[in-house]
Motif scaffolding. Structure first.
Motif, PDB file in Angstrom:
ATOM      1  N   GLN A   1       8.091 -22.676  22.153  1.00  0.00           N
ATOM      2  CA  GLN A   1       7.595 -21.317  21.610  1.00  0.00           C
ATOM      3  C   GLN A   1       6.548 -20.796  22.523  1.00  0.00           C
ATOM      4  O   GLN A   1       6.305 -19.442  23.060  1.00  0.00           O
ATOM      5  CB  GLN A   1       6.966 -21.349  20.042  1.00  0.00           C
ATOM      6  N   ILE A   2       5.724 -21.547  23.280  1.00  0.00           N
ATOM      7  CA  ILE A   2       4.684 -21.372  23.943  1.00  0.00           C
ATOM      8  C   ILE A   2       5.050 -20.813  25.487  1.00  0.00           C
ATOM      9  O   ILE A   2       4.631 -19.736  26.239  1.00  0.00           O
ATOM     10  CB  ILE A   2       3.694 -22.494  24.332  1.00  0.00           C
ATOM     11  N   ASP A   3       6.322 -21.683  25.919  1.00  0.00           N
ATOM     12  CA  ASP A   3       6.725 -21.417  27.283  1.00  0.00           C
ATOM     13  C   ASP A   3       8.335 -21.387  27.121  1.00  0.00           C
ATOM     14  O   ASP A   3       8.880 -22.357  27.590  1.00  0.00           O
ATOM     15  CB  ASP A   3       6.506 -22.562  28.046  1.00  0.00           C
ATOM     16  N   PRO A   4       8.843 -20.331  26.803  1.00  0.00           N
ATOM     17  CA  PRO A   4      10.222 -20.146  26.440  1.00  0.00           C
ATOM     18  C   PRO A   4      11.333 -20.030  27.655  1.00  0.00           C
ATOM     19  O   PRO A   4      12.403 -20.192  27.424  1.00  0.00           O
ATOM     20  CB  PRO A   4      10.405 -18.758  25.732  1.00  0.00           C
ATOM     21  N   LYS A   5      10.576 -19.981  28.914  1.00  0.00           N
ATOM     22  CA  LYS A   5      11.090 -19.981  30.058  1.00  0.00           C
ATOM     23  C   LYS A   5      11.390 -21.277  30.724  1.00  0.00           C
ATOM     24  O   LYS A   5      11.840 -21.494  31.996  1.00  0.00           O
ATOM     25  CB  LYS A   5      10.910 -18.804  30.896  1.00  0.00           C
ATOM     26  N   ALA A   6      10.804 -22.546  30.315  1.00  0.00           N
ATOM     27  CA  ALA A   6      10.731 -23.720  30.777  1.00  0.00           C
ATOM     28  C   ALA A   6      12.184 -24.217  30.626  1.00  0.00           C
ATOM     29  O   ALA A   6      12.426 -25.072  29.806  1.00  0.00           O
ATOM     30  CB  ALA A   6       9.588 -24.428  30.309  1.00  0.00           C
ATOM     31  N   SER A   7      13.187 -23.944  31.439  1.00  0.00           N
ATOM     32  CA  SER A   7      14.224 -24.540  31.184  1.00  0.00           C
ATOM     33  C   SER A   7      14.728 -25.758  31.153  1.00  0.00           C
ATOM     34  O   SER A   7      15.526 -26.121  30.269  1.00  0.00           O
ATOM     35  CB  SER A   7      15.453 -23.563  32.216  1.00  0.00           C
ATOM     36  N   GLN A   8      14.005 -26.573  32.027  1.00  0.00           N
ATOM     37  CA  GLN A   8      14.200 -28.006  32.106  1.00  0.00           C
ATOM     38  C   GLN A   8      13.845 -28.449  30.547  1.00  0.00           C
ATOM     39  O   GLN A   8      14.328 -29.608  30.072  1.00  0.00           O
ATOM     40  CB  GLN A   8      13.524 -28.648  33.122  1.00  0.00           C
ATOM     41  N   MET A   9      12.992 -28.290  30.055  1.00  0.00           N
ATOM     42  CA  MET A   9      12.315 -28.608  28.919  1.00  0.00           C
ATOM     43  C   MET A   9      13.057 -28.457  27.699  1.00  0.00           C
ATOM     44  O   MET A   9      13.490 -29.074  26.579  1.00  0.00           O
ATOM     45  CB  MET A   9      10.716 -27.970  28.469  1.00  0.00           C
ATOM     46  N   ILE A  10      13.437 -26.872  27.650  1.00  0.00           N
ATOM     47  CA  ILE A  10      14.526 -26.398  26.609  1.00  0.00           C
ATOM     48  C   ILE A  10      15.609 -27.262  26.755  1.00  0.00           C
ATOM     49  O   ILE A  10      16.622 -27.262  25.570  1.00  0.00           O
ATOM     50  CB  ILE A  10      14.771 -24.790  26.861  1.00  0.00           C
ATOM     51  N   TYR A  11      16.300 -27.714  27.877  1.00  0.00           N
ATOM     52  CA  TYR A  11      17.693 -28.253  28.060  1.00  0.00           C
ATOM     53  C   TYR A  11      17.209 -29.510  27.478  1.00  0.00           C
ATOM     54  O   TYR A  11      18.136 -30.087  26.693  1.00  0.00           O
ATOM     55  CB  TYR A  11      17.942 -28.433  29.396  1.00  0.00           C
ATOM     56  N   TYR A  12      16.339 -30.192  27.666  1.00  0.00           N
ATOM     57  CA  TYR A  12      16.044 -31.661  26.999  1.00  0.00           C
ATOM     58  C   TYR A  12      16.028 -31.469  25.387  1.00  0.00           C
ATOM     59  O   TYR A  12      16.374 -32.270  24.770  1.00  0.00           O
ATOM     60  CB  TYR A  12      14.846 -32.251  27.675  1.00  0.00           C
ATOM     61  N   LEU A  13      15.409 -30.449  24.944  1.00  0.00           N
ATOM     62  CA  LEU A  13      15.212 -29.993  23.546  1.00  0.00           C
ATOM     63  C   LEU A  13      16.558 -29.957  22.736  1.00  0.00           C
ATOM     64  O   LEU A  13      17.072 -30.557  22.000  1.00  0.00           O
ATOM     65  CB  LEU A  13      14.237 -28.883  23.333  1.00  0.00           C
ATOM     66  N   ALA A  14      17.453 -29.055  23.593  1.00  0.00           N
ATOM     67  CA  ALA A  14      18.696 -28.959  23.044  1.00  0.00           C
ATOM     68  C   ALA A  14      19.431 -30.363  23.033  1.00  0.00           C
ATOM     69  O   ALA A  14      20.457 -30.502  22.141  1.00  0.00           O
ATOM     70  CB  ALA A  14      19.592 -28.081  24.126  1.00  0.00           C
ATOM     71  N   GLY A  15      19.167 -31.102  24.137  1.00  0.00           N
ATOM     72  CA  GLY A  15      20.074 -32.433  24.271  1.00  0.00           C
ATOM     73  C   GLY A  15      19.578 -33.506  23.120  1.00  0.00           C
ATOM     74  O   GLY A  15      20.432 -34.070  22.359  1.00  0.00           O
ATOM     75  N   LEU A  16      18.061 -33.403  22.778  1.00  0.00           N
ATOM     76  CA  LEU A  16      17.826 -34.034  21.533  1.00  0.00           C
ATOM     77  C   LEU A  16      18.450 -33.611  20.115  1.00  0.00           C
ATOM     78  O   LEU A  16      18.939 -34.444  19.470  1.00  0.00           O
ATOM     79  CB  LEU A  16      16.358 -34.152  21.545  1.00  0.00           C
ATOM     80  N   HIS A  17      18.608 -32.539  20.135  1.00  0.00           N
ATOM     81  CA  HIS A  17      19.142 -31.902  18.989  1.00  0.00           C
ATOM     82  C   HIS A  17      20.732 -32.329  18.965  1.00  0.00           C
ATOM     83  O   HIS A  17      21.219 -32.683  17.924  1.00  0.00           O
ATOM     84  CB  HIS A  17      19.049 -30.338  18.739  1.00  0.00           C
ATOM     85  N   ALA A  18      21.217 -32.191  20.003  1.00  0.00           N
ATOM     86  CA  ALA A  18      22.776 -32.588  20.063  1.00  0.00           C
ATOM     87  C   ALA A  18      23.003 -33.910  19.901  1.00  0.00           C
ATOM     88  O   ALA A  18      24.035 -34.414  19.151  1.00  0.00           O
ATOM     89  CB  ALA A  18      23.403 -32.120  21.302  1.00  0.00           C
ATOM     90  N   SER A  19      22.015 -35.033  20.306  1.00  0.00           N
ATOM     91  CA  SER A  19      22.262 -36.300  20.140  1.00  0.00           C
ATOM     92  C   SER A  19      22.180 -36.675  18.687  1.00  0.00           C
ATOM     93  O   SER A  19      22.578 -37.755  18.191  1.00  0.00           O
ATOM     94  CB  SER A  19      21.019 -37.007  20.826  1.00  0.00           C
ATOM     95  N   LEU A  20      21.427 -35.740  17.743  1.00  0.00           N
ATOM     96  CA  LEU A  20      21.347 -36.037  16.310  1.00  0.00           C
ATOM     97  C   LEU A  20      22.449 -35.317  15.457  1.00  0.00           C
ATOM     98  O   LEU A  20      22.163 -34.958  14.330  1.00  0.00           O
ATOM     99  CB  LEU A  20      20.087 -35.467  15.777  1.00  0.00           C
ATOM    100  N   ASN A  21      23.298 -34.734  16.268  1.00  0.00           N
ATOM    101  CA  ASN A  21      24.329 -33.650  15.764  1.00  0.00           C
ATOM    102  C   ASN A  21      23.602 -32.485  15.133  1.00  0.00           C
ATOM    103  O   ASN A  21      24.381 -32.029  13.969  1.00  0.00           O
ATOM    104  CB  ASN A  21      25.351 -34.427  14.890  1.00  0.00           C
ATOM    105  N   HIS A  22      22.866 -32.121  15.558  1.00  0.00           N
ATOM    106  CA  HIS A  22      22.067 -30.645  14.960  1.00  0.00           C
ATOM    107  C   HIS A  22      22.782 -29.458  15.751  1.00  0.00           C
ATOM    108  O   HIS A  22      22.091 -29.072  16.695  1.00  0.00           O
ATOM    109  CB  HIS A  22      20.321 -30.748  15.107  1.00  0.00           C
ATOM    110  N   ARG A  23      23.895 -29.280  15.245  1.00  0.00           N
ATOM    111  CA  ARG A  23      24.601 -28.299  16.338  1.00  0.00           C
ATOM    112  C   ARG A  23      23.990 -27.153  16.328  1.00  0.00           C
ATOM    113  O   ARG A  23      24.003 -26.410  17.458  1.00  0.00           O
ATOM    114  CB  ARG A  23      26.077 -28.172  15.628  1.00  0.00           C
TER     115      ARG A  23
END
Length: 297
Positions: free
Chosen positions: A210-232
């Motif tokens: 929310q603070i840095d929405p353009k930090a693509s690498q961090m956002i990608y990692y966040l997407a991967g964490l959600h995906a690994s928990l099947n939070h589609r």
């Protein structure tokens, strides 16, 4: 008594009547030499007092809950549920020595129960945690914006199993301005690899996103964490955001990243994969390598 409509509060007169009845009846039981000779009587009256304690716990009446838990333990000192509930109440109030005493009495009364010695050791550890927590909170009161103090408290809350407070602490700490990439990487590594608590890492990263929405690498990692928990839904949301600011490499990486294995049958994920193969997304801020760089510099 069962009432046709829920009571907003227990009438004080009824509570007083309950005190009088149980105090009087328990005295009669405990002064009767036959009581201790009847194992079923000891167990059943201990349970009845425990159930009264449950009633007051439901009403958030700590004083009354403690009174009936003490009654239950006086009648049956080794009753496991009463020992558990009493020690939990005392720990919540940071009365660690009293909690250890309750568990130790259970050990002495029922030495065959191998759970009670473990409880004694756990409560002694909880006392140490509690003392350290008090110290950290005092330090934070003086330096509330100290990142490392906040993270030390978060790690302690993790060890204590106070997960709701842990996530709140991480979210508020994520909002501090004096973060380095190295510190952020250490937080993620700790909660994912060491504490095995990806939800904590997610709480931290979502606040940072929310603070840095353009930090693509961090956002990608966040997407991967959600995906690994099947939070589609969350995985698609953050992967789309990572692609928006990081270019096609985020999508290329997602296609081969094991963390996204549960997403391959999701039409939304498939649409994103098709997008990277048919559309040239903006190359602005596109990572140089297909695999996102780690958060650490």
């Amino acid at each position: 008594k069962l009432n046709p409509t829920p009571l907003g509060a227990l009438p004080p007169a009824e509570i007083e009547k309950d005190y009088r009845f149980w105090d009087d009846y328990s005295r009669k039981l405990l002064t009767d030499p036959r009581f201790r000779l009847d194992d079923m009587a000891v167990l059943n009256f201990g349970k009845l007092a425990l159930w009264h304690a449950d009633l007051y716990r439901y009403r958030h009446l700590d004083k009354e809950e403690e009174h009936w838990l003490k009654l239950s333990l006086t009648l049956c000192p080794q009753l496991p549920d009463a020992v558990n509930d009493m020690t939990r109440l005392l720990v919540r109030q940071q009365r660690y020595d009293e909690a250890v005493s309750v568990a130790q009495t259970a050990v002495d009364t029922d030495p065959a129960n191998d759970q009670f010695p473990k409880m004694v050791e756990a409560l002694k550890a909880a006392k140490l945690f509690g003392q350290r927590e008090t110290e950290l909170r005092a330090e934070l009161a003086k330096s509330p914006y100290d990142v490392h103090l906040n993270l030390d408290l978060a790690a302690l809350l993790q060890d204590e199993g106070k997960y709701t407070e842990l996530y709140d602490r991480l979210r508020s700490t994520a909002g501090l301005t004096n973060w380095s990439h190295e510190d952020m990487a250490d937080v993620i590594q700790y909660y994912v690899d060491k504490a095995h608590n990806p939800d904590a890492a997610i709480a931290f990263l979502e606040a940072r996103a929310q603070i840095d929405p353009k930090a693509s690498q961090m956002i990608y990692y966040l997407a991967g964490l959600h995906a690994s928990l099947n939070h589609r839904d969350e995985a698609i949301k953050y992967l789309t955001q990572a692609a928006q600011y990081g270019g096609t490499n985020a999508l290329i990486s997602a296609g081969i990243d094991p963390k996204f294995q549960y997403m391959h049958d999701d039409p939304r994920f498939q649409a994103l994969m098709n997008m990277q193969s048919t559309t040239n997304l903006s190359a602005t801020n596109t990572p140089a390598a297909a695999k996102p760089k780690p958060l650490k510099k």
